[in-house]
Design a protein around this motif. Structure first.
Motif, PDB file in Angstrom:
ATOM      1  N   UNK A  11       1.217  -0.964   0.150  1.00  0.00           N
ATOM      2  CA  UNK A  11      -0.127  -0.020  -0.088  1.00  0.00           C
ATOM      3  C   UNK A  11       0.871   1.529   0.288  1.00  0.00           C
ATOM      4  N   UNK A  12       1.017   2.300  -0.930  1.00  0.00           N
ATOM      5  CA  UNK A  12       1.321   3.461  -0.794  1.00  0.00           C
ATOM      6  C   UNK A  12       1.452   4.198   0.166  1.00  0.00           C
ATOM      7  N   UNK A  13       2.711   4.900   1.242  1.00  0.00           N
ATOM      8  CA  UNK A  13       2.900   5.016   2.102  1.00  0.00           C
ATOM      9  C   UNK A  13       2.550   6.801   2.477  1.00  0.00           C
ATOM     10  N   UNK A  14       2.884   6.954   0.897  1.00  0.00           N
ATOM     11  CA  UNK A  14       2.026   8.066   1.043  1.00  0.00           C
ATOM     12  C   UNK A  14       0.712   8.885   0.803  1.00  0.00           C
ATOM     13  N   UNK A  15       0.303   7.662   0.497  1.00  0.00           N
ATOM     14  CA  UNK A  15      -1.849   7.262  -0.010  1.00  0.00           C
ATOM     15  C   UNK A  15      -2.032   7.947  -1.500  1.00  0.00           C
ATOM     16  N   UNK A  16      -1.272   8.412  -1.976  1.00  0.00           N
ATOM     17  CA  UNK A  16      -1.285   8.320  -3.034  1.00  0.00           C
ATOM     18  C   UNK A  16      -1.754   6.636  -4.004  1.00  0.00           C
TER      19      UNK A  16
END
Length: 239
Positions: free
Chosen positions: A170-175
């Motif tokens: 899962x992208x750590x930056x939420x993008x």
């Protein structure tokens, strides 16, 4: 079959590579055990060690853009050298993606067995279903000459499953990345997309797009979704 898909070590602002590998994996995971390794922030030798860590029948390397060709070539040469040093047979090495389609020769000269040009789902599935040398939609090297095998029909968008996001982090930056269409209907001479998609534009069904957005928001806590289309605005009616 045991398959490893690799995003090579390189500097990249957005990691389209692992997303595209998740898209590819979803279409063939019924045929093989698929693993995805994101080597973006690893050294070439570290990435090669992972490629040697298990017995893989085939290793696919994504080449996101022309600027990715150099790093992919370095990984191929490193992997072949380490397999030889360890007395291990080298699994089939296959490259794909925009960079591979535009510049296949350096990758093949570095040691790739074949390059997939254009959309990769159909050629990659054909590779896993048989052992023929001339898979439609691929390029190989015969001595110093490129041999291009004409591509088969492209998979219609409505037949493509959702990306295998369970195989990537899962992208750590939420993008989160997603695509709602592929290609572009125009013929701009300066754009690699025109060649990659053979001047075609095809949209995913709206029901699929909305369900994927819902999945990302509710199950993966996405706060931003980056539409990775080549030409999202190709159809104003669709928008």
């Amino acid at each position: 079959m045991n398959i490893l898909l690799v995003k090579p070590p390189e500097r990249s602002r957005f990691n389209f590579g692992t997303f595209s590998l998740a898209v590819l994996a979803a279409y063939v995971r019924d045929l093989a055990k698929i693993s995805i390794f994101d080597a973006t922030h690893h050294s070439v030798d570290r990435a090669s060690s992972v490629m040697l860590s298990k017995k893989y029948d085939l290793i696919g390397i994504t080449v996101m853009s022309p600027s990715s060709v150099k790093s992919a070539c370095a990984l191929i040469r490193s992997a072949r050298r380490m397999f030889k040093q360890n007395g291990r047979p080298v699994p089939q090495l296959v490259c794909g993606g925009h960079g591979a389609s535009m510049y296949p020769y350096p990758l093949l000269a570095a040691g790739a067995d074949s390059v997939v040009f254009g959309q990769g789902e159909q050629p990659f599935r054909a590779m896993l279903q048989n052992t023929m040398d001339d898979v439609p939609g691929t390029i190989r090297l015969d001595k110093k000459y490129l041999v291009r095998i004409p591509a088969a029909a492209v998979v219609p968008p409505e037949q493509l499953p959702l990306p295998a996001r369970d195989l990537i982090s899962i992208p750590s930056d939420g993008i989160h990345l997603m695509e709602t269409s592929r290609g572009c209907p125009h013929r701009c001479s300066f754009c690699e997309t025109s060649q990659f998609y053979a001047h075609t534009w095809k949209a995913f069904p709206s029901a699929r797009v909305s369900s994927e957005v819902q999945y990302l928001v509710e199950l993966q806590n996405a706060w931003m979704i980056l539409i990775a289309d080549d030409n999202f605005a190709a159809s104003a009616t669709r928008i």
